[in-house]
Design a protein around this motif. Structure first.
Motif, PDB file in Angstrom:
ATOM      1  N   HIS A 219       1.027  -1.033   0.086  1.00 10.47           N
ATOM      2  CA  HIS A 219       0.152   0.088   0.059  1.00 10.47           C
ATOM      3  C   HIS A 219       0.743   1.221  -0.049  1.00 10.47           C
ATOM      4  O   HIS A 219       2.089   1.235   0.583  1.00 10.47           O
ATOM      5  N   GLY A 220       0.481   2.374  -0.592  1.00 10.42           N
ATOM      6  CA  GLY A 220       1.054   3.556  -0.623  1.00 10.42           C
ATOM      7  C   GLY A 220       1.301   4.093   0.796  1.00 10.42           C
ATOM      8  O   GLY A 220       2.288   4.975   0.951  1.00 10.42           O
ATOM      9  N   VAL A 221       0.465   4.023   1.493  1.00 11.25           N
ATOM     10  CA  VAL A 221       0.336   4.462   3.022  1.00 11.25           C
ATOM     11  C   VAL A 221       1.151   3.520   3.891  1.00 11.25           C
ATOM     12  O   VAL A 221       1.068   4.003   5.193  1.00 11.25           O
ATOM     13  N   PHE A 222       1.937   2.326   3.509  1.00 10.54           N
ATOM     14  CA  PHE A 222       2.295   1.605   4.311  1.00 10.54           C
ATOM     15  C   PHE A 222       3.395   2.238   5.362  1.00 10.54           C
ATOM     16  O   PHE A 222       4.086   3.173   4.901  1.00 10.54           O
ATOM     17  N   ASN A 223       3.375   1.735   6.700  1.00  8.76           N
ATOM     18  CA  ASN A 223       4.273   2.560   7.557  1.00  8.76           C
ATOM     19  C   ASN A 223       4.911   1.335   8.507  1.00  8.76           C
ATOM     20  O   ASN A 223       4.313   0.463   8.982  1.00  8.76           O
ATOM     21  N   GLU A 224       6.272   1.262   8.310  1.00 12.09           N
ATOM     22  CA  GLU A 224       6.872   0.158   8.880  1.00 12.09           C
ATOM     23  C   GLU A 224       6.911  -0.051  10.458  1.00 12.09           C
ATOM     24  O   GLU A 224       6.625  -1.170  11.005  1.00 12.09           O
ATOM     25  N   ALA A 225       6.852   1.257  11.143  1.00  8.12           N
ATOM     26  CA  ALA A 225       6.749   1.240  12.438  1.00  8.12           C
ATOM     27  C   ALA A 225       5.300   0.828  12.886  1.00  8.12           C
ATOM     28  O   ALA A 225       5.068   0.039  13.796  1.00  8.12           O
ATOM     29  N   GLY A 226       4.265   1.351  12.205  1.00  3.57           N
ATOM     30  CA  GLY A 226       2.857   1.016  12.431  1.00  3.57           C
ATOM     31  C   GLY A 226       2.654  -0.339  12.259  1.00  3.57           C
ATOM     32  O   GLY A 226       2.066  -1.053  13.011  1.00  3.57           O
ATOM     33  N   ALA A 227       3.139  -0.897  10.984  1.00  5.28           N
ATOM     34  CA  ALA A 227       3.021  -2.282  10.629  1.00  5.28           C
ATOM     35  C   ALA A 227       3.538  -3.150  11.839  1.00  5.28           C
ATOM     36  O   ALA A 227       2.970  -4.372  12.198  1.00  5.28           O
ATOM     37  N   GLU A 228       4.777  -2.905  12.367  1.00  9.86           N
ATOM     38  CA  GLU A 228       5.460  -3.722  13.319  1.00  9.86           C
ATOM     39  C   GLU A 228       4.495  -3.592  14.830  1.00  9.86           C
ATOM     40  O   GLU A 228       4.606  -4.562  15.458  1.00  9.86           O
ATOM     41  N   ARG A 229       3.983  -2.388  14.950  1.00  7.76           N
ATOM     42  CA  ARG A 229       3.078  -2.509  16.089  1.00  7.76           C
ATOM     43  C   ARG A 229       2.057  -3.384  15.859  1.00  7.76           C
ATOM     44  O   ARG A 229       1.525  -3.969  16.740  1.00  7.76           O
TER      45      ARG A 229
END
Length: 243
Positions: A219-229
């Motif tokens: 996704h264009g809004v992928f956020n690595e820190a948020g994904a790990e959370r």
């Protein structure tokens, strides 16, 4: 290392293709309800990671009734008129009722592959509501359900998940995008009130600064820190409920 098997699942309406991830002898099963862009490598990678925790993870194609479609690019599909129109039509024609009928077949498919333990459900985007509705429809099988950036979880629609809260026995986790027009604060409040009134063990968590789709790598809004959370919350939920 988890492994993928491509399987076919006979449903009341036809045959759904699905990816089944995990080694034989998995202690529990998970149904992974896809987002709006369908099964693809990004979801395979997520299912592989989840299966690495010891689960059999089933990723069914919820759009199987439509025959060939896509593939869709998660970054651009809704920005291009042709694919936006096609996607919206497929999503609208794949009702919650259809997915709930299918979910009985998904549970049976896990059993047919030797998964006799408890079952979890997780969904992203359009799959979030389906994971919660599956928990309501199959309360004797699904013991945990999670939604991430799920939309319309407490809408005016008759099949909105908040209306079925009383049927849920599972533990529920809802991760909300910080700003998400498909799940505004008033819906979050209504869902919380419905789950609490139904005495459902639940958490609704707001991921400030995250956009709709932040968990999914393509996704264009992928956020690595948020994904790990999100991974930490999801694996903790399943560790505490699926074992």
């Amino acid at each position: 290392m988890a492994t993928k098997r491509q399987i076919e699942i006979k449903t009341p309406d036809g045959v759904a293709e699905a990816g089944l991830f995990g080694q034989p002898g998995a202690r529990a099963g998970v149904i992974f309800y896809m987002d709006a862009f369908g099964p693809r490598p990004a979801l395979d990678d997520m299912a592989e990671r989840l299966a690495g925790h010891g689960y059999a993870v089933l990723v069914p194609d919820l759009f199987y009734r439509h025959g060939a479609y896509g593939p869709f690019d998660a970054k651009t599909a809704f920005a291009v008129e042709k694919t936006r129109t096609e996607l919206r039509a497929i999503i609208a024609e794949t009702t919650q009722g259809m997915t709930m009928r299918d979910s009985g077949a998904f549970i049976a498919a896990l059993a047919s592959h030797g998964i006799s333990g408890p079952i979890g459900a997780v969904g992203y985007c359009m799959g979030g509501a389906r994971a919660l509705n599956a928990a309501a429809a199959y309360p004797d099988w699904i013991v945990a359900a999670a939604s991430f950036h799920g939309g319309n979880l407490a809408s005016d629609a008759p099949d909105s998940p908040h209306r079925s809260a009383a049927q849920i026995k599972a533990r529920v986790y809802v991760g909300c995008a910080g700003v998400d027009g498909s799940f505004p604060p008033e819906q979050s409040a209504l869902l919380a009130a419905s789950l609490r009134s139904a005495e459902v063990d639940h958490i609704i968590e707001n991921y400030v600064g995250m956009g709709h789709g932040w968990c999914v790598p393509d996704h264009g809004v992928f956020n690595e820190a948020g994904a790990e959370r999100h991974w930490k919350r999801l694996t903790t939920l399943f560790a505490e409920t699926l074992g």
